[in-house]
Design a protein around this motif. Structure first.
Motif, PDB file in Angstrom:
ATOM      1  N   GLY A 113      32.972  -5.472  13.508  1.00  0.00           N
ATOM      2  CA  GLY A 113      32.769  -4.433  13.431  1.00  0.00           C
ATOM      3  C   GLY A 113      32.696  -3.382  13.822  1.00  0.00           C
ATOM      4  N   PHE A 114      30.915  -3.215  13.222  1.00  0.00           N
ATOM      5  CA  PHE A 114      30.255  -1.649  13.244  1.00  0.00           C
ATOM      6  C   PHE A 114      30.379  -2.581  14.307  1.00  0.00           C
ATOM      7  N   ASP A 115      29.431  -2.654  14.756  1.00  0.00           N
ATOM      8  CA  ASP A 115      28.365  -2.650  16.431  1.00  0.00           C
ATOM      9  C   ASP A 115      29.761  -2.956  17.344  1.00  0.00           C
ATOM     10  N   SER A 116      30.298  -3.235  17.690  1.00  0.00           N
ATOM     11  CA  SER A 116      31.695  -2.984  18.744  1.00  0.00           C
ATOM     12  C   SER A 116      31.956  -0.912  18.093  1.00  0.00           C
ATOM     13  N   ALA A 117      32.347  -0.793  17.341  1.00  0.00           N
ATOM     14  CA  ALA A 117      33.340   0.326  17.228  1.00  0.00           C
ATOM     15  C   ALA A 117      31.790   2.018  17.175  1.00  0.00           C
ATOM     16  N   CYS A 118      30.661   0.821  17.248  1.00  0.00           N
ATOM     17  CA  CYS A 118      29.714   2.154  17.597  1.00  0.00           C
ATOM     18  C   CYS A 118      29.199   2.082  18.917  1.00  0.00           C
ATOM     19  N   ASN A 119      29.485   1.255  20.271  1.00  0.00           N
ATOM     20  CA  ASN A 119      29.804   0.956  21.372  1.00  0.00           C
ATOM     21  C   ASN A 119      30.455   1.584  21.992  1.00  0.00           C
ATOM     22  N   THR A 120      32.059   1.711  21.699  1.00  0.00           N
ATOM     23  CA  THR A 120      32.818   2.526  22.062  1.00  0.00           C
ATOM     24  C   THR A 120      32.782   3.372  21.573  1.00  0.00           C
ATOM     25  N   ALA A 121      31.960   4.261  20.275  1.00  0.00           N
ATOM     26  CA  ALA A 121      32.017   5.992  20.358  1.00  0.00           C
ATOM     27  C   ALA A 121      31.075   6.521  21.283  1.00  0.00           C
ATOM     28  N   SER A 181      30.049   5.034  24.479  1.00  0.00           N
ATOM     29  CA  SER A 181      30.548   5.069  25.874  1.00  0.00           C
ATOM     30  C   SER A 181      31.273   6.132  25.910  1.00  0.00           C
ATOM     31  N   CYS A 182      32.290   6.589  24.766  1.00  0.00           N
ATOM     32  CA  CYS A 182      33.178   7.612  25.058  1.00  0.00           C
ATOM     33  C   CYS A 182      32.363   8.924  25.179  1.00  0.00           C
ATOM     34  N   ILE A 183      31.276   8.922  24.358  1.00  0.00           N
ATOM     35  CA  ILE A 183      30.430  10.353  24.278  1.00  0.00           C
ATOM     36  C   ILE A 183      29.591  10.250  25.504  1.00  0.00           C
ATOM     37  N   ASP A 184      28.231   9.202  26.098  1.00  0.00           N
ATOM     38  CA  ASP A 184      28.475   9.259  26.735  1.00  0.00           C
ATOM     39  C   ASP A 184      29.197  10.275  28.294  1.00  0.00           C
ATOM     40  N   LYS A 185      30.695   9.685  28.242  1.00  0.00           N
ATOM     41  CA  LYS A 185      31.166   9.900  29.223  1.00  0.00           C
ATOM     42  C   LYS A 185      31.496  11.903  28.730  1.00  0.00           C
ATOM     43  N   LEU A 201      26.373   8.182  12.100  1.00  0.00           N
ATOM     44  CA  LEU A 201      24.181   8.256  12.257  1.00  0.00           C
ATOM     45  C   LEU A 201      23.624   7.307  13.094  1.00  0.00           C
ATOM     46  N   TYR A 202      24.781   6.069  13.342  1.00  0.00           N
ATOM     47  CA  TYR A 202      24.087   5.337  14.173  1.00  0.00           C
ATOM     48  C   TYR A 202      24.490   5.568  15.779  1.00  0.00           C
ATOM     49  N   VAL A 203      25.929   6.481  15.699  1.00  0.00           N
ATOM     50  CA  VAL A 203      26.102   6.325  16.900  1.00  0.00           C
ATOM     51  C   VAL A 203      25.336   8.130  17.667  1.00  0.00           C
ATOM     52  N   GLY A 204      24.867   9.196  16.560  1.00  0.00           N
ATOM     53  CA  GLY A 204      23.858   9.974  16.778  1.00  0.00           C
ATOM     54  C   GLY A 204      23.086  10.009  17.353  1.00  0.00           C
ATOM     55  N   THR A 205      21.931   9.402  17.408  1.00  0.00           N
ATOM     56  CA  THR A 205      21.091   8.381  17.022  1.00  0.00           C
ATOM     57  C   THR A 205      21.219   8.147  18.476  1.00  0.00           C
ATOM     58  N   ALA A 206      22.215   7.566  19.216  1.00  0.00           N
ATOM     59  CA  ALA A 206      21.831   6.595  19.960  1.00  0.00           C
ATOM     60  C   ALA A 206      22.331   7.127  21.582  1.00  0.00           C
ATOM     61  N   VAL A 207      23.017   9.023  20.998  1.00  0.00           N
ATOM     62  CA  VAL A 207      23.253   9.282  21.838  1.00  0.00           C
ATOM     63  C   VAL A 207      22.486  10.435  21.568  1.00  0.00           C
TER      64      VAL A 207
END
Ligand code: F6P
Length: 331
Positions: free
Chosen positions: A141-149, A151-155, A181-187
């Motif tokens: 579930g971690f990877d899916s949740a990261c990707n959802t977040a 995609s929200c932040i990209d928008k 941290l994962y999401v913050g790095t990725a955006v």
């Protein structure tokens, strides 16, 4: 343990994308091994209430791409009591369940340990968007949740960039900062606040926004782990310190829904398979985990004492990335 004839499978605690893929894998592996598989609905509470459904190869079809959990989930208070757990044991006796595969996070596994002490063998499969289970590198579930977040932040970034604003976004993660941290790095966030790093507001937020502005940027993205603070409060403090009024976004439960990513489907399938294999080979009372890419089995009691720390080298990398360029169009 002799040859097992019938096992139960349940999902418990917060749902996570990929739980359905794990249920499918457990059911299909069990059936292939000559065992019956009973779905227990609504987590540990369902075991107390004898709330079940027979699972067949067909009934777990078309599940790989479905978020949530077809078995429903719950956080059972009653299961935390001895009386509740005794009722769960009675259900296992009534249905002839010789083992339970419990899909969930730490809370689910604490319940699993208690049940195993009453003589019901349990195998745990880690699934939580928080990735905060100590005995495994990865939780379903971690990877899916990261990707959802992400995609929200990209928008969100598109509109922040157009209006030259600052945005404070709160992501989930309970007491851990893995997701943030994962999401913050990725955006390419301007700053990421995680519970594992003691916050120095001036240095970690104000100075970073200021440095970013001096480098030519006119929009700023601050990602806050829910365990590190409240997005509203952070926004207020930014306003006081810098005179800009950030927009506040709490992504919330959206992060827990949606189609699981390939990584979550594949990991869930492997973990579900190995959970049943453990029973088939006469082992129980363990958690299935991933370590160094492979699948491992850890005794539940030991698994619950294991700690996993946020990789602070990754925190440092995130910090460095924001100041490696002077191009304001490059996040
Ligand atoms: O553990 C998953 C999680 O989504 C956490 O990130 C969050 O803190 C919590 O569950 C929210 O719980 P609830 O759905 O009960 O509000």
């Amino acid at each position: 343990m002799g040859k097992i004839k019938r096992i139960g499978v349940l999902t418990s605690g917060g749902d996570a994308p990929g739980m359905n893929a794990a249920v499918r894998a457990v059911a299909r592996t069990a059936l292939a091994d000559g065992m019956e598989c009973i779905g227990i609905r609504r987590g540990w509470q369902g075991l107390i209430n004898c709330d079940f459904v027979q699972l067949t190869r067909e009934s777990v079809g078309h599940l790989l791409s479905r978020g949530g959990t077809i078995l429903y989930t719950a956080r059972s208070q009653e299961f935390m009591t001895e009386a509740g757990r005794q009722k769960a044991v009675s259900t296992c006796k009534m249905l002839g369940l010789e083992g339970i595969v419990a899909i969930g996070g730490d809370g689910t596994f604490r319940g699993a340990l208690e049940l195993s002490r009453l003589g019901v063998p349990v195998v745990g499969v880690p699934a939580t968007i928080d990735n905060d289970v100590g005995c495994t590198n990865y939780t379903i579930g971690f990877d899916s949740a990261c990707n959802t977040a992400i995609s929200c932040i990209d928008k969100l970034r598109d509109t922040m960039q157009s209006h030259e604003r600052c945005s404070v976004v709160e992501v989930m993660g309970r007491n851990a900062g893995f997701l943030a941290l994962y999401v913050g790095t990725a955006v390419g966030a301007t700053a990421v606040l995680v519970p594992e790093h003691k916050l120095d507001f001036e240095k970690d937020v104000v100075e970073r926004i200021r440095a970013s502005r001096l480098a030519g940027y006119t929009h700023f993205m601050i990602v806050v782990a829910e365990g590190a603070g409240n997005a509203m409060d952070i926004g207020e403090k930014i306003k006081e310190a810098l005179g800009i009024k950030p927009t506040i976004t709490v992504i919330g439960h959206i992060q827990r829904g949606g189609t699981p990513t390939g990584r979550d489907r594949e990991t869930a399938t492997r973990m579900g398979y190995y959970a049943v294999q453990a029973f088939a080979e006469g082992r129980g009372n363990c958690i299935i985990g991933t370590q160094e890419g492979g699948i491992v089995e850890i005794p539940i009691e030991e698994a619950l004492t294991m700690k996993k720390h946020l990789q602070m080298d990754r925190y440092k990398i995130m910090e460095i990335m924001q100041f490696g360029t002077n191009n304001p169009d490059d996040n």
